[in-house]
Design a protein around this motif. Structure first.
Motif: not given
Length: 292
Positions: A79, A141, A179
Motif C-alpha cells: 500500500v 493500490t 486496495i
C-alpha cells in the motif's frame, strides 16, 4: 444471503463429493484414471486420524504463521509503495521500472534467491510469501489512487488542508475498495506460493507434509493436505473480504436485485419523489499521473 442460495451452494459441494465417491468406488477408467484415487470415505478417515495428532496442528500453525507475517508485510509495504508511485513522479520514475521488471517473475521462481540470500529456510519461505502478495497489492493500490476524482483533493486543499490531510482524508479512504481487491488477490497467491515453497525447502507446514505423504505413496494423506490448503485459503480470503466490507461500510451499496418497492430516503418518502430531472451519469475517470 437467502437460505435458497446457501442450500444451492451446499448442494453443489455435496454433488461434487458424491461424484468423486462414485467414480473412485467403481474404479472408473476412461480417459481419466480414478482407480488409484482414494475415495471420499478414505480421505475422511485419514483426516479424522490426523486431527487427533499434534503434528497436524503443528504444521497448520507453521503455515499460518508464515502467511500472517509475509502477508502483513506485503500489505503494509504494498500500500505504501503503490500510493507513492501513484502520487509522486520521483517514486514512479525510481520504483516503476523495478516493479515492472520484477512483477512478471513468479514468486516461486525466487526460491533459489531466497536460499542464497537469507540465512534460514524459514525466512526464505516468508520472503516468498511476501513477494507473492506484494505486487498484487502494489498494482491495485496504484490504480485505485490514480483513478480518484481530483475534486475531493482540491476541496481539501482549498480549505487549507496539507498533503498529509489529503492523504489520510481523501486518498487512502477513496482507494480502499481497490486496495482490498488487491489484498484479496494477494492472500490467494500467497497460499499458492507458501505451499510450493514448503514443498521445496520447508521442514514443517502443510505443504511439506503433503509432499512427504506423496513420497511415501500415502494418497489419502495427500488429499487431506489438499483439503486443508483449500479450507485455509477459503477462510483467509473470506476474512479479508469481510474486513474489507466492514472498513468500507460507509460507501454506497448497489440495491439488491428483486427488492420489493421503490428505494426510500430517510423520512419514508420514495426516492423517486425527490427526483426532479434526470442527472446524467459521470464519465469514467481516467487515471491521473503522479503530481510531484
Amino acid at each position: 444471503m437467502s437460505w435458497g442460495r446457501r442450500l444451492l451452494r451446499v448442494a453443489s459441494l455435496a454433488a461434487a463429493l458424491g461424484l468423486w465417491q462414485l467414480l473412485t468406488s467403481l474404479d472408473v477408467t476412461l480417459w481419466l484414471r480414478f482407480e488409484q484415487f482414494p475415495t471420499v470415505g478414505e480421505v475422511a478417515a485419514a483426516l479424522a486420524d490426523r486431527l487427533g495428532t499434534g503434528a497436524y496442528w503443528q504444521d497448520l500453525g507453521h503455515s499460518l504463521r508464515r502467511i500472517a507475517v509475509g502477508f502483513v508485510l506485503a500489505a503494509v509495504l504494498g500500500v505504501a509503495a503503490g500510493t507513492a508511485v501513484a502520487r509522486s513522479r520521483w517514486a514512479a520514475d525510481l520504483l516503476g521500472p523495478l516493479v515492472e521488471v520484477a512483477r512478471p517473475v513468479p514468486a516461486i521462481a525466487l526460491v533459489p534467491v531466497a536460499i542464497l540470500l537469507l540465512p534460514t529456510n524459514e525466512q526464505g519461505i516468508v520472503f516468498i510469501t511476501f513477494t507473492a502478495a506484494f505486487f498484487p497489492v502494489l498494482v491495485s493500490t496504484r490504480h485505485a489512487v490514480r483513478a480518484l476524482a481530483p475534486a475531493w483533493e482540491e476541496a481539501v486543499l482549498t480549505m487549507g488542508g496539507g498533503r498529509l490531510r489529503v492523504l489520510f482524508s481523501v486518498v487512502l479512504p477513496g482507494a480502499l475498495p481497490g486496495i482490498f481487491g488487491g489484498l484479496s488477490v494477494g492472500i490467494g497467491v500467497s497460499w499458492i506460493c507458501v505451499i510450493s515453497a514448503e514443498m521445496i525447502s520447508g521442514e514443517y507446514g502443510v505443504g511439506y507434509r503433503t509432499w512427504q505423504d506423496y513420497t511415501v505413496v500415502d494418497y489419502p494423506g495427500v488429499f487431506v493436505g489438499m483439503a486443508t490448503i483449500g479450507a485455509l485459503g477459503w477462510l483467509t480470503s473470506t476474512a479479508v473480504e469481510v474486513l474489507g466490507g466492514r472498513v468500507t461500510a460507509w460507501l454506497p451499496r448497489p440495491a439488491a436485485r428483486g427488492a420489493a418497492g421503490p428505494a426510500r430516503v430517510p423520512g419514508g418518502a420514495p426516492a423517486a419523489a425527490f427526483r426532479r430531472t434526470p442527472v446524467p451519469a459521470p464519465a469514467p475517470l481516467a487515471e491521473k499521473e503522479p503530481v510531484s
